[in-house]
Design an enzyme around this catalytic site. Structure first.
Site, short mmCIF file in Angstrom:
data_model
loop_
_atom_site.label_atom_id
_atom_site.label_comp_id
_atom_site.label_asym_id
_atom_site.label_seq_id
_atom_site.Cartn_x
_atom_site.Cartn_y
_atom_site.Cartn_z
N GLN A 181 2.08 32.53 -1.73
CA GLN A 181 1.74 30.99 -1.94
C GLN A 181 1.20 30.87 -3.15
O GLN A 181 1.07 29.85 -3.74
CB GLN A 181 0.64 30.49 -0.97
CG GLN A 181 1.15 30.36 0.43
CD GLN A 181 2.18 28.97 0.61
OE1 GLN A 181 1.99 28.35 -0.20
NE2 GLN A 181 2.90 29.26 1.67
N CYS A 326 5.79 28.23 10.93
CA CYS A 326 6.24 29.42 12.13
C CYS A 326 5.73 29.33 13.15
O CYS A 326 6.34 29.87 14.04
CB CYS A 326 5.72 30.89 11.14
SG CYS A 326 5.71 30.79 9.47
#
Ligand SMILES: *Cc1c(COP(=O)(O)O)cnc(C)c1O
Length: 396
Positions: A181, A326
Site C-alpha cells: 500500500q 478480500c
C-alpha cells in the site's frame, strides 16, 4: 446524469495510459522469450533489465536486489516462508508480526505455526500503530524474522518503519515489510530505513495486476518459493512477464516522480472528505488521522451496515469498500477493525474510501452530497438505530 466515482484505489487502481502504451509492443512486436537467443527474444531482455533498474531506483536499492514476482501475495509468502525456513536451520523459530497484517502475511504466519514456529502478534492499539518499544521487548534469542506492514490496506495507518528497521538491525533480526500500500505513495528508501526485504505489487499504483517485485538485500538468505528454470538469477522460476514488468516500472516511475505533489493534493482531499463526513452524527474515523496514507478515508457510522451503505453508493455510481475486498462477501467483521479495539457491531459498519491521483475535488463534492442522505435513510429504517438514539444500546 449519473456521475461515476471510483474511490476504491486500495483494492486496485486503473492502469494509466502511459503504462498501457509502454506494454503494448511486448505483446505485438517483442513477444519473444527473453531467455531465447534470437533477436526477438533478445529484444525483450534489455527492457526487462531497464525495468529492474527503475524499480530499484524508486526504492533506493540495487538492481540485483530486485526480483520480479506475480504480486504482493507471492512476495509476502516468499519472504516469510523463505526466511523462516532458512533461520530455523540455526534453531530460530520465532516470528514477530502485527495483528492487522494483510492475510498474505497472517496466513503465511499461520502456516508456519502449523509447522512448529511460534508467532508473536503485536498489538496495533486504538490508533492503528505498532509501538517500537513493544516490538523491541518481543525480540528473543530465537527470533528469525520481524514482518510489519508499511501501511495498512484498510485504515491506511503508516507504521514507524525507520524505528522498526533500526531496532531489527540493532538486534540482528531480519526485517520484512509488506509495502504494497505504501510503494509509490510515500517515500521509501530501503537502505536508510534498514529494510531487509520488501514486497510490492503493481496494481496498487496504476500498474497491471498479477505483477510485483520483492527487494531482498544482498547477503540475506531467502530460499526460493518457486523452483524451476534459471530466470531471475535462479531465484524465481517462470518465463518473465515482460509486458507487465515494463508496465509496472513505468507506473512506479510516474508515481515516484509525482509522489510529493500527489500526497499534498490527496491528503487535502482526504481531510476535506473526513471533515465533511464527521458532521454526520455518531460517526468516527478509524486509525490515526495524521500518520495515514494520503488517499485513505476509513469511517464508521453507528447503526449502519457497511454492506448496505456500499450497495446504496454503488447505485449512485460511487465505488467504495466496506472492510477489505478480500474478505467482503463473508460477513465476518474486519480483523483490522477488531485489532484497533472496535466492538463487533461497529467493525461491521465501516466504510473505506480510497482516493488516487485520478480523483478530483468534484468527486469529493459528489460523495459529500450523496452519502449523508443515504445514511439518514438507512438509519430511519433501522431498528438498531432507534435503540441507539433512545440510549438502549451503547457503543464505544
Ligand atoms: C493488495 C495487497 C496485497 C496483495 O497483493 P496482490 O498483488 O493482490 O497479491 C498484499 N498486501 C497488502 C497490504 C495489499 O494491500
Amino acid at each position: 446524469m449519473g456521475r461515476f466515482v471510483y474511490a476504491d484505489n486500495a483494492a486496485t487502481t486503473p492502469v494509466s495510459k502511459a503504462v498501457l502504451e509502454a506494454m503494448e509492443p511486448f505483446y505485438t512486436q517483442y513477444y519473444g522469450n527473453p531467455s531465447s537467443l534470437y533477436s526477438v527474444g533478445r529484444a525483450a531482455k534489455k527492457p526487462l533489465e531497464l525495468a529492474r533498474e527503475k524499480v530499484a531506483q524508486c526504492l533506493g536499492a540495487k538492481p540485483n536486489e530486485i526480483y520480479f514476482t506475480s504480486g504482493g501475495s507471492e512476495g509476502d509468502n516468499w519472504a516469510i516462508k523463505g526466511v523462516a525456513h532458512e533461520q530455523s536451520k540455526k534453531g530460530k523459530k520465532h516470528i514477530i508480526t502485527s495483528k492487522f497484517e494483510h492475510h498474505a502475511v497472517l496466513h503465511s504466519c499461520e502456516a508456519l505455526e502449523r509447522e512448529g514456529f511460534e508467532v508473536t502478534y503485536l498489538d496495533v492499539h486504538e490508533n492503528g500503530l505498532v509501538r517500537p518499544e513493544e516490538l523491541e521487548a518481543a525480540i528473543r534469542e530465537d527470533t528469525a524474522l520481524v514482518t510489519i506492514m508499511y501501511a495498512n490496506n484498510e485504515i491506511g495507518t503508516i507504521q514507524p518503519i525507520p524505528e522498526i528497521g533500526a531496532i531489527c538491525k540493532k538486534h540482528g533480526v531480519i526485517f520484512h515489510t509488506d509495502a504494497v500500500q505504501a510503494v509509490g505513495h510515500v517515500h521509501i528508501n530501503v537502505k536508510e530505513q534498514n529494510i531487509d526485504i520488501l514486497s510490492l505489487s503493481a496494481h496498487k499504483f496504476h500498474g497491471p495486476k498479477g505483477i510485483g517485485a520483492i527487494y531482498i538485500r544482498s547477503g540475506i538468505r531467502c530460499p526460493n518459493l518457486i523452483d524451476g528454470g534459471a530466470q531471475e538469477r535462479g531465484r524465481r522460476a517462470g518465463t518473465e512477464n515482460v509486458a507487465s514488468i515494463v508496465g509496472m516500472s513505468v507506473a512506479l516511475e510516474e508515481a515516484c516522480k509525482n509522489i510529493d505533489a500527489n500526497a499534498q493534493r490527496l491528503s487535502k482531499m482526504r481531510d476535506r472528505l473526513i471533515d465533511g463526513l464527521l458532521k454526520i452524527e455518531r460517526s468516527r474515523v478509524n486509525g490515526d488521522r495524521v500518520k495515514r496514507l494520503p488517499g485513505n478515508v476509513n469511517m464508521c457510522f453507528e447503526g449502519i451496515e457497511g454492506e448496505s451503505l456500499l450497495l446504496s453508493l454503488d447505485l449512485q455510481g460511487i465505488c467504495v469498500s466496506s472492510g477489505s475486498a478480500c474478505t467482503s462477501g463473508s460477513l465476518d467483521p474486519s480483523h483490522v477493525l477488531l485489532a484497533i479495539g472496535l466492538p463487533h457491531e461497529i467493525a461491521h459498519g465501516s466504510l473505506r474510501i480510497t482516493l488516487s491521483d485520478q480523483n478530483t475535488e468534484e468527486d469529493i463534492d459528489y460523495i459529500l452530497e450523496v452519502l449523508p442522505p443515504i445514511i439518514e435513510r438507512l438509519r430511519s429504517m433501522s431498528p438498531l438505530w432507534e435503540e441507539i438514539v433512545k440510549g438502549q444500546k451503547k457503543f464505544a
